[in-house]
Design a protein around this motif. Sequence first.
Motif, PDB file in Angstrom:
ATOM      1  N   LYS A  18      14.975   0.297  17.520  1.00  0.00           N
ATOM      2  CA  LYS A  18      15.113  -1.106  17.883  1.00  0.00           C
ATOM      3  C   LYS A  18      13.973  -1.925  17.275  1.00  0.00           C
ATOM      4  O   LYS A  18      12.819  -1.786  17.683  1.00  0.00           O
ATOM      5  CB  LYS A  18      15.103  -1.259  19.415  1.00  0.00           C
ATOM      6  N   GLN A  19      14.306  -2.696  16.263  1.00  0.00           N
ATOM      7  CA  GLN A  19      13.346  -3.619  15.650  1.00  0.00           C
ATOM      8  C   GLN A  19      12.021  -2.926  15.298  1.00  0.00           C
ATOM      9  O   GLN A  19      10.949  -3.303  15.765  1.00  0.00           O
ATOM     10  CB  GLN A  19      13.085  -4.809  16.577  1.00  0.00           C
ATOM     11  N   ILE A  20      12.130  -1.911  14.446  1.00  0.00           N
ATOM     12  CA  ILE A  20      10.936  -1.190  14.004  1.00  0.00           C
ATOM     13  C   ILE A  20      10.294  -1.945  12.843  1.00  0.00           C
ATOM     14  O   ILE A  20      10.932  -2.211  11.829  1.00  0.00           O
ATOM     15  CB  ILE A  20      11.281   0.240  13.557  1.00  0.00           C
ATOM     16  N   ASN A  21       9.028  -2.296  13.003  1.00  0.00           N
ATOM     17  CA  ASN A  21       8.235  -2.925  11.949  1.00  0.00           C
ATOM     18  C   ASN A  21       6.937  -2.145  11.792  1.00  0.00           C
ATOM     19  O   ASN A  21       6.151  -2.035  12.736  1.00  0.00           O
ATOM     20  CB  ASN A  21       7.928  -4.389  12.294  1.00  0.00           C
ATOM     21  N   LEU A  22       6.724  -1.598  10.597  1.00  0.00           N
ATOM     22  CA  LEU A  22       5.534  -0.798  10.328  1.00  0.00           C
ATOM     23  C   LEU A  22       5.105  -0.967   8.872  1.00  0.00           C
ATOM     24  O   LEU A  22       5.946  -1.147   7.989  1.00  0.00           O
ATOM     25  CB  LEU A  22       5.806   0.692  10.558  1.00  0.00           C
ATOM     26  N   THR A  23       3.819  -0.890   8.647  1.00  0.00           N
ATOM     27  CA  THR A  23       3.273  -0.766   7.304  1.00  0.00           C
ATOM     28  C   THR A  23       2.377   0.460   7.290  1.00  0.00           C
ATOM     29  O   THR A  23       1.489   0.592   8.141  1.00  0.00           O
ATOM     30  CB  THR A  23       2.465  -2.014   6.899  1.00  0.00           C
ATOM     31  N   ILE A  24       2.624   1.365   6.354  1.00  0.00           N
ATOM     32  CA  ILE A  24       1.860   2.605   6.254  1.00  0.00           C
ATOM     33  C   ILE A  24       1.192   2.651   4.886  1.00  0.00           C
ATOM     34  O   ILE A  24       1.855   2.581   3.850  1.00  0.00           O
ATOM     35  CB  ILE A  24       2.772   3.828   6.457  1.00  0.00           C
ATOM     36  N   GLU A  25      -0.116   2.764   4.884  1.00  0.00           N
ATOM     37  CA  GLU A  25      -0.876   2.784   3.642  1.00  0.00           C
ATOM     38  C   GLU A  25      -0.790   4.148   2.966  1.00  0.00           C
ATOM     39  O   GLU A  25      -0.547   5.173   3.609  1.00  0.00           O
ATOM     40  CB  GLU A  25      -2.337   2.436   3.924  1.00  0.00           C
TER      41      GLU A  25
END
Length: 217
Positions: A18-25
């Motif tokens: 449900k509405q996954i927002n991620l930034t992975i370096e």
Amino acid sequence: MIEIRNVEKSYGTLHVLKQINLTIENSKVVTIVGPSGAGKSTLLHLIGTLDRPDSGEVVIDGTNLRTLSDDQLSEFRNRHIGFVYQFHHLLPEFTAVENVALPAMIAGKSRKEALVHAAELLDFLKLKDRVDHKPNELSGGEQQRVAVARALMNNPELILADEPSGNLDTDNAKKLHQLFFDLRDQFHQTFIIVTHNEELASLSDRKIVLQDGRVIS
């Protein structure tokens, strides 16, 4: 860098993500934790191109996976992503070196070239004396290191692991976890690991907690 934007995923009436927002370096060891049914493996499969989100986008190093056809996704997966599973998924009829060489042969390399590189990887992972052994002749820890070598075969930027130490004893689990950090340091690869192992999660560069299909921390 991996960017996950507004990702939703359902299976029938079951709303998993449900509405996954991620930034992975890049060049990080990242763990995904949470209770069973939280959506951890589903998220890993979306990042790994094994499934598609119902909505939202997954972007890996500038490539928006939504824009790729199924054939293009398969090629992208083969060249840029390695997988390590809890139960190894080694082919029983093949030797360790043949199992490791498979991704390279799928990518179009000659059998000879693939086997040479596979043997080098097994040597690097301290399995030089086991290259010609079949999976049933290897210990659990050795089988998992063969699986890691296979994941590394095409020099992917991204390694995805789903409960990789879940079937190992404590000593072999610690060795496997240390291997991930050594590979990060030496080859600057990104590891995303679904795990219930709290020790690994606490050591990781970043811990993502999922609950009821949402990122809560």
